[in-house]
Write a protein that holds these residues in place. Structure first.
Motif, PDB file in Angstrom:
ATOM      1  N   UNK A  27       1.631   6.570  -6.949  1.00 45.97           N
ATOM      2  CA  UNK A  27       0.528   7.450  -7.345  1.00 45.97           C
ATOM      3  C   UNK A  27       0.899   8.924  -7.240  1.00 45.97           C
ATOM      4  N   UNK A  28       1.583   9.300  -6.156  1.00 46.04           N
ATOM      5  CA  UNK A  28       1.995  10.703  -6.026  1.00 46.04           C
ATOM      6  C   UNK A  28       3.026  11.080  -7.073  1.00 46.04           C
ATOM      7  N   UNK A  29       3.957  10.162  -7.378  1.00 49.11           N
ATOM      8  CA  UNK A  29       4.957  10.445  -8.405  1.00 49.11           C
ATOM      9  C   UNK A  29       4.296  10.583  -9.773  1.00 49.11           C
ATOM     10  N   UNK A  30       3.292   9.773 -10.031  1.00 50.21           N
ATOM     11  CA  UNK A  30       2.589   9.883 -11.296  1.00 50.21           C
ATOM     12  C   UNK A  30       1.854  11.216 -11.395  1.00 50.21           C
ATOM     13  N   UNK A  31       1.295  11.683 -10.269  1.00 46.06           N
ATOM     14  CA  UNK A  31       0.600  12.979 -10.287  1.00 46.06           C
ATOM     15  C   UNK A  31       1.548  14.108 -10.621  1.00 46.06           C
ATOM     16  N   UNK A  32       2.772  14.077 -10.089  1.00 47.94           N
ATOM     17  CA  UNK A  32       3.758  15.121 -10.399  1.00 47.94           C
ATOM     18  C   UNK A  32       4.159  15.058 -11.861  1.00 47.94           C
ATOM     19  N   UNK A  33       4.429  13.844 -12.349  1.00 43.61           N
ATOM     20  CA  UNK A  33       4.827  13.688 -13.752  1.00 43.61           C
ATOM     21  C   UNK A  33       3.662  13.992 -14.683  1.00 43.61           C
ATOM     22  N   UNK A  34       2.435  13.717 -14.235  1.00 50.10           N
ATOM     23  CA  UNK A  34       1.268  13.967 -15.073  1.00 50.10           C
ATOM     24  C   UNK A  34       1.124  15.443 -15.416  1.00 50.10           C
ATOM     25  N   UNK A  35       1.429  16.287 -14.499  1.00 47.26           N
ATOM     26  CA  UNK A  35       1.336  17.727 -14.746  1.00 47.26           C
ATOM     27  C   UNK A  35       2.292  18.161 -15.838  1.00 47.26           C
TER      28      UNK A  35
ATOM     29  N   UNK B  37       0.827  -1.214   0.000  1.00 44.16           N
ATOM     30  CA  UNK B  37       0.000   0.000   0.000  1.00 44.16           C
ATOM     31  C   UNK B  37       0.852   1.251   0.000  1.00 44.16           C
ATOM     32  N   UNK B  38       1.935   1.247   0.755  1.00 43.30           N
ATOM     33  CA  UNK B  38       2.837   2.404   0.777  1.00 43.30           C
ATOM     34  C   UNK B  38       3.480   2.614  -0.591  1.00 43.30           C
TER      35      UNK B  38
END
Length: 289
Positions: A18-26, A11-12
Motif C-alpha cells: 500500500x505504501x509503495x502504491x501511494x508513492x507510485x500513485x503520485x 498484513x505487513x
C-alpha cells in the motif's frame, strides 16, 4: 509457522504494498496530467497501471496451465517495467511536480518524448485488453485435484508403456509316461476272453516355452508332432488291435479311444470291421455246410 505468524506476515506485506502504491500513485498521476488526462482521470490512472500488476500477480498464482501462467507473468513484467519508466521520468522532470510542464512534453528530445507519450497513453488500453483476458482465464480455470492428476498420470504411463516381452526360457522336453489302453469290457458276457493286445502310447517329447495367455487357435508349431495316418493305416491298425475283440465290443467309442482318432473315422472303422466280421462268418458257415 503458526496461523498468527502467517496473518502478521500478510498484513505487513499489504502495508508495504500500500505504501509503495501511494508513492507510485503520485508519479503516475502527474504523468497522466501531463499527457492530457483530466483531474478524475489522473487520479484513476495509477490504478490502471499498478492495479493490473496486482491482478497479473494473482492470476500467476491461481493459474496452473503453463501457457496461461507464462502469459500472466509477461503482463506482470511488462506493466512493472512501464510503471518503472514512468516513475523514472517523473523523477527526471521536476516540472511535472508543479504541473508547469508543457502539455504532452515529457522529454526534450522529440523521439524520446513521442515514445514516452505513446507508452503513457497506451497503458489504459492495454489494461482493458490484458485485464479482460486474465480475468477470463481465471474464471474458466478448473483446479486439478492432486489425486485425479496422479491417477491420470499413472493411466497415461501405463498406456504409453509397451508390453514387455519376457525372454523365452530354455526349451525343456516334457516326458509323458507310457499309458496302456485296454478295450472296453462287456459286463453281460463274463465268459468271453479279455483282449490281450494293448496299445502303448509312445513317449512324446514336447517343447515348452514360458507360459503365455491363450490367444485363440493353437499354432501348428505348438502342436504335438504325431504323424498323420492314412485310412489304410488306420484300418490295418484297427484290425490288429480288435482282432480278439468280440463283435459286440466293436463300438465307435472304443475304437476312437484305442486308436486316438476322430469320432467320424472311428464310426467308419466300426462299420468296416463289422462288415468284415459278418463276411467272415458267412464264409465260414458256407464252408462248413
Amino acid at each position: 509457522m503458526n496461523r498468527a505468524g502467517k496473518t502478521l506476515l500478510v498484513l505487513a506485506l499489504v502495508a508495504v504494498v500500500g505504501m509503495a502504491f501511494r508513492v507510485s500513485w503520485n508519479a503516475l498521476r502527474d504523468v497522466a496530467t501531463a499527457v492530457g488526462a483530466d483531474e478524475t482521470g489522473a487520479r484513476l490512472y495509477p490504478f490502471v497501471v499498478d492495479g493490473l500488476m496486482a491482478l497479473a500477480l494473482v492470476a500467476t498464482l491461481v493459474l496452473t496451465d503453463r501457457a496461461d501462467k507464462r502469459f500472466a507473468l509477461r503482463v506482470l513484467a511488462a506493466y512493472t517495467a512501464a510503471s518503472l519508466v514512468l516513475n523514472f521520468v517523473h523523477g527526471l522532470v521536476p516540472e511535472l511536480h508543479g504541473e508547469s510542464v508543457d502539455w504532452t512534453r515529457l522529454a526534450d528530445w522529440d523521439p524520446v518524448n513521442w515514445l514516452l507519450v505513446l507508452l503513457a497513453t497506451s497503458l489504459p488500453v492495454g489494461s482493458i485488453y490484458f485485464g479482460s483476458d486474465l480475468v477470463a482465464k481465471v474464471l474458466h480455470h478448473r483446479p486439478i485435484d492432486p489425486a485425479n492428476a496422479e491417477k491420470s498420470t499413472q493411466i497415461d504411463t501405463e498406456r504409453s508403456t509397451p508390453d514387455v516381452v519376457e525372454p523365452a526360457s530354455e526349451l525343456a522336453p516334457v516326458l509323458v509316461a507310457p499309458v496302456a489302453i485296454e478295450p472296453p469290457k462287456q459286463v453281460d458276457s463274463p465268459a468271453e476272453e479279455e483282449p490281450t493286445d494293448r496299445v502303448a502310447v509312445h513317449t512324446v517329447a514336447a517343447e515348452q516355452s514360458t507360459p503365455r495367455r491363450a490367444t485363440g487357435r493353437v499354432p501348428e508349431a505348438a502342436r504335438s508332432a504325431r504323424p498323420r495316418r492314412s485310412a489304410d493305416e488306420l484300418l490295418a491298425e484297427a484290425r490288429q488291435l480288435t482282432e480278439s475283440w468280440p463283435v459286440e465290443q466293436l463300438t465307435a467309442e472304443g475304437i476312437r479311444k484305442a486308436l486316438r482318432t476322430s469320432p467320424d473315422k472311428a464310426r467308419t472303422l466300426r462299420e468296416t470291421l463289422r462288415a468284415e466280421r459278418t463276411a467272415d462268418a458267412v464264409a465260414e458257415t458256407v464252408s462248413v455246410a
